[in-house]
Write a protein that holds these residues in place. Sequence first.
Motif, PDB file in Angstrom:
ATOM      1  N   LYS A 135      -0.308  -3.143 102.328  1.00 43.96           N
ATOM      2  CA  LYS A 135      -0.202  -1.718 101.991  1.00 43.96           C
ATOM      3  C   LYS A 135      -1.565  -1.239 101.502  1.00 43.96           C
ATOM      4  CE  LYS A 135       2.311   1.591  99.109  1.00 43.96           C
ATOM      5  NZ  LYS A 135       3.346   1.766  98.055  1.00 43.96           N
ATOM      6  N   VAL A 136      -2.134  -0.295 102.269  1.00 43.37           N
ATOM      7  CA  VAL A 136      -3.470   0.224 101.960  1.00 43.37           C
ATOM      8  C   VAL A 136      -3.340   1.692 101.559  1.00 43.37           C
ATOM      9  CG1 VAL A 136      -5.804   0.589 102.790  1.00 43.37           C
ATOM     10  CG2 VAL A 136      -4.477  -1.370 103.611  1.00 43.37           C
ATOM     11  N   SER A 137      -3.870   2.013 100.387  1.00 45.55           N
ATOM     12  CA  SER A 137      -3.908   3.407  99.916  1.00 45.55           C
ATOM     13  C   SER A 137      -5.356   3.831  99.838  1.00 45.55           C
ATOM     14  CB  SER A 137      -3.249   3.550  98.545  1.00 45.55           C
ATOM     15  OG  SER A 137      -1.889   3.197  98.606  1.00 45.55           O
ATOM     16  N   VAL A 138      -5.759   4.747 100.758  1.00 51.84           N
ATOM     17  CA  VAL A 138      -7.122   5.277 100.741  1.00 51.84           C
ATOM     18  C   VAL A 138      -7.130   6.457  99.779  1.00 51.84           C
ATOM     19  CG1 VAL A 138      -8.998   6.182 102.133  1.00 51.84           C
ATOM     20  CG2 VAL A 138      -7.384   4.550 103.139  1.00 51.84           C
ATOM     21  N   MET A 139      -7.769   6.259  98.623  1.00 50.26           N
ATOM     22  CA  MET A 139      -7.702   7.267  97.568  1.00 50.26           C
ATOM     23  C   MET A 139      -8.816   8.293  97.688  1.00 50.26           C
ATOM     24  SD  MET A 139      -5.023   6.075  96.295  1.00 50.26           S
ATOM     25  CE  MET A 139      -4.823   7.168  94.911  1.00 50.26           C
ATOM     26  N   ARG A 140     -10.061   7.816  97.634  1.00 48.73           N
ATOM     27  CA  ARG A 140     -11.187   8.757  97.654  1.00 48.73           C
ATOM     28  C   ARG A 140     -12.470   8.001  97.946  1.00 48.73           C
ATOM     29  NH1 ARG A 140      -9.236   8.138  92.739  1.00 48.73           N
ATOM     30  NH2 ARG A 140      -8.296  10.196  92.651  1.00 48.73           N
ATOM     31  N   ALA A 141     -13.557   8.793  98.191  1.00 45.79           N
ATOM     32  CA  ALA A 141     -14.902   8.244  98.339  1.00 45.79           C
ATOM     33  C   ALA A 141     -15.843   9.107  97.526  1.00 45.79           C
ATOM     34  CB  ALA A 141     -15.320   8.192  99.804  1.00 45.79           C
ATOM     35  N   CYS A 157     -11.568   8.616 107.656  1.00 47.20           N
ATOM     36  CA  CYS A 157     -11.551   7.158 107.699  1.00 47.20           C
ATOM     37  C   CYS A 157     -10.759   6.673 108.911  1.00 47.20           C
ATOM     38  CB  CYS A 157     -10.923   6.567 106.428  1.00 47.20           C
ATOM     39  SG  CYS A 157     -11.840   6.916 104.922  1.00 47.20           S
ATOM     40  N   MET A 158     -11.212   5.593 109.496  1.00 42.08           N
ATOM     41  CA  MET A 158     -10.481   4.858 110.506  1.00 42.08           C
ATOM     42  C   MET A 158     -10.334   3.431 109.991  1.00 42.08           C
ATOM     43  SD  MET A 158     -12.336   6.192 113.980  1.00 42.08           S
ATOM     44  CE  MET A 158     -11.269   5.208 115.004  1.00 42.08           C
ATOM     45  N   LEU A 159      -9.110   2.904 109.986  1.00 38.01           N
ATOM     46  CA  LEU A 159      -8.896   1.576 109.430  1.00 38.01           C
ATOM     47  C   LEU A 159      -7.848   0.830 110.241  1.00 38.01           C
ATOM     48  CD1 LEU A 159      -6.736   1.903 106.206  1.00 38.01           C
ATOM     49  CD2 LEU A 159      -7.366   3.885 107.570  1.00 38.01           C
ATOM     50  N   GLY A 160      -7.960  -0.495 110.225  1.00 36.13           N
ATOM     51  CA  GLY A 160      -7.023  -1.336 110.942  1.00 36.13           C
ATOM     52  C   GLY A 160      -7.218  -2.792 110.578  1.00 36.13           C
ATOM     53  N   ILE A 161      -6.390  -3.690 111.150  1.00 38.07           N
ATOM     54  CA  ILE A 161      -6.413  -5.113 110.860  1.00 38.07           C
ATOM     55  C   ILE A 161      -7.080  -5.833 112.033  1.00 38.07           C
ATOM     56  CG2 ILE A 161      -5.062  -7.176 110.400  1.00 38.07           C
ATOM     57  CD1 ILE A 161      -5.088  -5.210 108.129  1.00 38.07           C
ATOM     58  N   LEU A 162      -8.076  -6.634 111.740  1.00 31.87           N
ATOM     59  CA  LEU A 162      -8.752  -7.451 112.749  1.00 31.87           C
ATOM     60  C   LEU A 162      -8.277  -8.887 112.605  1.00 31.87           C
ATOM     61  CD1 LEU A 162     -12.427  -6.123 112.570  1.00 31.87           C
ATOM     62  CD2 LEU A 162     -10.629  -5.531 114.205  1.00 31.87           C
ATOM     63  N   PRO A 163      -7.524  -9.410 113.608  1.00 32.12           N
ATOM     64  CA  PRO A 163      -7.110 -10.813 113.518  1.00 32.12           C
ATOM     65  C   PRO A 163      -8.287 -11.732 113.803  1.00 32.12           C
ATOM     66  CG  PRO A 163      -6.345  -9.862 115.569  1.00 32.12           C
ATOM     67  CD  PRO A 163      -6.974  -8.739 114.794  1.00 32.12           C
ATOM     68  N   ALA A 164      -8.112 -12.986 113.454  1.00 30.22           N
ATOM     69  CA  ALA A 164      -9.224 -13.936 113.623  1.00 30.22           C
ATOM     70  C   ALA A 164      -9.590 -14.092 115.087  1.00 30.22           C
ATOM     71  CB  ALA A 164      -8.840 -15.295 113.021  1.00 30.22           C
ATOM     72  N   SER A 165      -8.571 -14.079 116.007  1.00 35.70           N
ATOM     73  CA  SER A 165      -8.843 -14.268 117.431  1.00 35.70           C
ATOM     74  C   SER A 165      -9.550 -13.078 118.030  1.00 35.70           C
ATOM     75  CB  SER A 165      -7.528 -14.508 118.195  1.00 35.70           C
ATOM     76  OG  SER A 165      -6.653 -13.402 117.990  1.00 35.70           O
ATOM     77  N   THR A 199      -7.359   8.855 108.806  1.00 33.83           N
ATOM     78  CA  THR A 199      -7.027   9.832 107.748  1.00 33.83           C
ATOM     79  C   THR A 199      -7.376  11.227 108.210  1.00 33.83           C
ATOM     80  OG1 THR A 199      -9.204   9.728 106.705  1.00 33.83           O
ATOM     81  CG2 THR A 199      -7.563   8.092 105.995  1.00 33.83           C
ATOM     82  N   GLU A 200      -7.052  12.178 107.393  1.00 30.63           N
ATOM     83  CA  GLU A 200      -7.429  13.557 107.676  1.00 30.63           C
ATOM     84  C   GLU A 200      -8.928  13.737 107.458  1.00 30.63           C
ATOM     85  OE1 GLU A 200      -5.210  16.177 105.258  1.00 30.63           O
ATOM     86  OE2 GLU A 200      -3.294  15.780 106.242  1.00 30.63           O
ATOM     87  N   VAL A 201      -9.446  14.781 108.136  1.00 25.96           N
ATOM     88  CA  VAL A 201     -10.852  15.135 107.970  1.00 25.96           C
ATOM     89  C   VAL A 201     -10.976  16.059 106.764  1.00 25.96           C
ATOM     90  CG1 VAL A 201     -12.845  16.269 109.017  1.00 25.96           C
ATOM     91  CG2 VAL A 201     -11.308  14.880 110.432  1.00 25.96           C
ATOM     92  N   LYS A 202     -11.899  15.724 105.833  1.00 24.50           N
ATOM     93  CA  LYS A 202     -12.160  16.553 104.662  1.00 24.50           C
ATOM     94  C   LYS A 202     -13.468  17.291 104.884  1.00 24.50           C
ATOM     95  CE  LYS A 202      -8.523  15.131 102.538  1.00 24.50           C
ATOM     96  NZ  LYS A 202      -7.384  16.023 102.249  1.00 24.50           N
ATOM     97  N   SER A 203     -13.377  18.572 105.012  1.00 22.56           N
ATOM     98  CA  SER A 203     -14.527  19.371 105.413  1.00 22.56           C
ATOM     99  C   SER A 203     -15.472  19.624 104.239  1.00 22.56           C
ATOM    100  CB  SER A 203     -14.069  20.719 105.992  1.00 22.56           C
ATOM    101  OG  SER A 203     -13.194  20.523 107.067  1.00 22.56           O
ATOM    102  N   SER A 204     -16.768  19.583 104.596  1.00 22.03           N
ATOM    103  CA  SER A 204     -17.855  20.018 103.702  1.00 22.03           C
ATOM    104  C   SER A 204     -17.750  19.382 102.319  1.00 22.03           C
ATOM    105  CB  SER A 204     -17.872  21.543 103.575  1.00 22.03           C
ATOM    106  OG  SER A 204     -18.013  22.141 104.825  1.00 22.03           O
ATOM    107  N   THR A 205     -17.849  18.073 102.260  1.00 21.59           N
ATOM    108  CA  THR A 205     -17.802  17.386 100.965  1.00 21.59           C
ATOM    109  C   THR A 205     -18.480  16.038 101.089  1.00 21.59           C
ATOM    110  OG1 THR A 205     -16.371  16.529  99.220  1.00 21.59           O
ATOM    111  CG2 THR A 205     -15.533  16.373 101.462  1.00 21.59           C
ATOM    112  N   LEU A 206     -19.024  15.600 100.000  1.00 17.62           N
ATOM    113  CA  LEU A 206     -19.594  14.260  99.893  1.00 17.62           C
ATOM    114  C   LEU A 206     -18.740  13.366  99.005  1.00 17.62           C
ATOM    115  CD1 LEU A 206     -23.381  15.176  99.455  1.00 17.62           C
ATOM    116  CD2 LEU A 206     -22.139  14.625 101.562  1.00 17.62           C
ATOM    117  N   ASN A 207     -17.691  13.941  98.419  1.00 14.89           N
ATOM    118  CA  ASN A 207     -16.783  13.197  97.542  1.00 14.89           C
ATOM    119  C   ASN A 207     -15.347  13.510  97.947  1.00 14.89           C
ATOM    120  OD1 ASN A 207     -18.788  12.119  95.395  1.00 14.89           O
ATOM    121  ND2 ASN A 207     -19.231  14.333  95.469  1.00 14.89           N
ATOM    122  N   LEU A 239      -9.304  12.388 116.748  1.00 16.03           N
ATOM    123  CA  LEU A 239      -9.195  10.962 116.990  1.00 16.03           C
ATOM    124  C   LEU A 239      -7.811  10.463 116.668  1.00 16.03           C
ATOM    125  CD1 LEU A 239     -12.622   9.659 115.695  1.00 16.03           C
ATOM    126  CD2 LEU A 239     -11.919  10.214 118.019  1.00 16.03           C
ATOM    127  N   ALA A 240      -7.167  11.079 115.773  1.00 21.61           N
ATOM    128  CA  ALA A 240      -5.810  10.655 115.433  1.00 21.61           C
ATOM    129  C   ALA A 240      -4.886  10.865 116.619  1.00 21.61           C
ATOM    130  CB  ALA A 240      -5.318  11.426 114.214  1.00 21.61           C
TER     131      ALA A 240
END
Length: 1124
Positions: A135-141, A157-165, A199-207, A239-240
């Motif tokens: 369970k991944v919760s992307v809170m902020r940057a 953000c784009m996120l996913g699981i990379l298996p070893a293979s 995730t959603e796109v957050k416009s005009s922000t660095l945080n 992209l979503a």
Amino acid sequence: MSTLLEIKSSVLRQVQVCPSFRRKTEPEPESTSADPPEPEMGAWKPGDGMEFFAHMRLILKKEEGRQGLPCPEVLLRSGSPAPAEPVDPNRGLRALTQEEILLGYLQQVFGTSPEEHTEAIKHVKKAKAPTYTLKVSVMRAKNLLAKDPNGFSDPYCMLGILPASGTPREQSRQKEQRFTFRKGSKHSSPLPAKCIRVTEVKSSTLNPVWKEHFLFEIEDVNTDQLHLDIWDHDDDVSLAEACRKLNEVIGLKGMSRYFKQIVKSARANGTAGPTDDHTDDFLGCLNIPVREVPVAGADRWFKLEPRSSASRVQGDCHLVLKLITTQRDTVMSQRGRSGFLSYLLLLSRILQFEHQAEESNSSSWHGEFSGPGSTILCLHGAQSNLSPLQLAVLHWQVSSRHHQTCTLDYGYLLGLLEDMQAHWEEAASLPQEQEESLADSFSAFSEYGLQLLCQLRDYFPATNSTAVYHLELLLKCLDKLQLFQPSFEICPFETELNMDIAAALKRGNREWYNRLLNTKSPREQSGPQRLPGLVELADIIYEDLQACYGIYASLFHGILKVDFFTLTFRQLERLLAEEAWVLTEELNPKMTLQVASGLFELYLTLADTQRFWSCIPGRDGRSLALAGIHTPFLPAVKIWLQVLRDQVKWRLQGAVDVDTMEPVDASSKHSSSAATASLCFSHIQELWVRLAWPDPAQAQGLGTQLSQDMCGAALFYTELLRKKVDTQPGAVGEAVSEPLCVVLNNVELVRRASGQALRGLAWPEGVGGVEATLPRPLLSCTHALEEDLQHEAHTVTAHLTSKMVADIRKYVQHISLSPDSIQNDEAVAPLMKYLDEKLALLNASLVKENLGRVLEALWELLLQAILQALGGNSDVSADFYGRFHFTLEALVSFFHAEGQGLPLESLKDGSYKRLEEELRLHKCSTRECIEHFYLDKLKQRSLEQNQFGRLSVRCYYEAAEQRLAVEVLHAADLLPLDTNGLSDPFVIVELGPPHLFPLVRSQRTQVKARTLHPIYDELFHFSVSAEACRRRGACVLFTVMDHDWLSTNDFAGEAALGLSGVSGISRSQMGGGMRAGQPITLHLRQPRAQVRSALRMLEGRTNKEAQEFVKKLKELEKCMEADP
């Protein structure tokens, strides 16, 4: 047993999956216990004065703790552990006991045999591995790079699981680079959307702030890793949406280019077209191996990494990671048991085991788990995907239930409630089944808390600070329960908790009172048997009310807004009043001395209870059930006061009998009997204050009788002292008697003590302690006793100084017989030495007030001795009188002692004035003495202006004729000297002194018959020179006589007028021979001592001038007596 093994197997499986965890150690709490002692009380035997007053002191000792409102610092006397609270093993999770499990140290926790433990481990190893989900919760940057011209970015953000293979391994000429979702890839293999999230796109922000949550299935927790990219969105392509269109996977080998294909497909299907101008900018990435996610999950900031050494990134990303299990090969999972219930059973088992490891009956355990226990709970909670609110609810449910079977620390329970409240405000929702379970735990805990409050005094005694602190925390826990009530769809309380608490307190008060009543004063006994127990019961209730006000009231009102003191006071006061009414009705017909004493003591406590209520601001004692309770106690109080009168006399008699008439100690100058008498009077006054009889009329009768008894006791004591000292033989030749000094000090101490006690006996109409406000009977009694004791003190003083009379006369005689050749100080020295020695002894033996009395008595003795010496010597030299004048001044200085002795006003009054006048006249010549005779007449003033009447005259000097004119105008308000109530007055006018006017004879007016207001209007002339009228002492003397035809004339009064101020003498007369001057009103009087002393002085002189003056006065008196 099978269910228990299933829970244990499940835990073993979780431990095997994640074997390495950090463990912590916790300190073990300690506790001790002790029981508080109980007070005891005795009784007295009637007829024994010492035992009676010993019992009285016990009664007064109760008052020491009943002055004003109680202070919590006084009530909290013990810091020992609180009494053990009742525990009931059946109140725990009875239905779940067999299903409770522990984690970690499993064999020890479960108590299984080695064979069973080995079997459980084998079962776990054979079972199918559980399915895990990350369970991944992307809170902020924060602090991202700015990629747009406006100085900001549009991050997502784009996120996913990379298996070893699927880890990319490209053989290229380029250096090895980090995996990323790179754009422009030539591979176009479609991948399923479930493998990647955007995730959603957050416009005009660095945080940016996202707070988005994602679930990813994990195939291998040891090799899989989470990959996250952050991009700056530069076109309208979603992209979503592209991710959702891709739903095919070309084998695991294509996974390495999965993210690249997403971007490429998005560009191919987007509206902007696949041109590099619209390519998104890279902002950073993260690669987190799943095996590095802690058991409890991770909630932290991760620093963004570049995709190659040439990439420039900055900033951090805040992620919340939690690895949970979704499927387990266990019986509980197959039965559909939720992770919530599994955690409940596990926590209950661990809590029981951990608490049992502490000391038995420990109530200070704060729920600190050992390292293995904490680790297992953390692992189970995290893998069961339990929210913070669910964990807080579970810990509260298990701990509150366990607390009812084995007491925990209330601070720990309060902390659980506060933690649950904080998470409740954030989540504010639970599944209905869990909410109902929480409501049941609230109901069970509140029911348990109400049972404790019902026995408040047993489990939370007010004298134990530890127990009081536990009570405070329990009340705060109950208050927290009320805060959750509006949040429940299913309310756990049928009524308001405040109402339930008030009802529990009332029920507890009644049960406590009935238990005390049955123990101290059972109703099966007779009235006289029940009375001592009821007195003790009333004292216990009073102390309990003090504790309620000083300790409990602030806790209940401040935390729960429950007025505990009012409901307790009203309830106990009413119960006690009912019992007192019934008992007094039974005992009054058969009143005995012992019964009266018990009822008196009972009434004092009831009166204290009433005053306690009244001294609280805003409380009215008239509404109490105890109002009017004094009425049935009146007969007992009267009998008790009669007993008190007799007991006081017996006590004083015994004290005087054993008195040695010596000071008690070096700092005291009175004997032991005076201290006993003073203490008796003080006790009586204190008891009267405590009695505080509310009915003014009855209080006046009781107070008057008590004051009279006290006066009688004080006089009785002085009589005992007099008889005691009279029977003691005095030392031969002892001028200062030590026993007499002690008696005098005793009388003074009793005078002050009895006076203070009498002023303290004021009843309601005159309370104040000031003499002006004392009731008239009490004021009269106080004044009478003061006069009697002052008289007694002066009698003892006279008796003490009478032993010094002979010595004083001897030393005064020595002064009178001393020859003129020796100096005055030598003649006076023996007397001064004698006085100095005796007064030193008196000063050491007497208190200040008595020393003043003795000094006054000695002063009067000395003055009388000197006057006697002067009277016994005639025709002596002027040096004789000068020596005594020196002696008098030396004695004044000695007795004044620079302000430390007698005041000058008292020294120079009374006999001193007479003696000083005698000495002054003896030093004068005959003519000076005659002038003093007339000067004293001029100085006299009538004590009362109209006592002897008034005489109006006019006086002036006629310079031309060289004569003095005197007009007698009229008189008024003369004394009625005849039997008919009138007089026959006439006035004699004469000039004096005779040596100034040797040729002038006296003249008289006509007699005015039967009147007190005669009118004369007669003018008299005296041929004298103005110079003679200006001389010292020159005056006109007017003598008013009552003419009697058959006997001598009666003297009615006289007045003198100085001639120096007469018109024509002090200034030239205006208008030639005209009459001048205004009428003058003279007040008539009689000759005073100074005038008579001057006349006696002249009578004692043998020279011709003195004898002729005395002879002339006597002839004038004869002329006054003759008919005019």
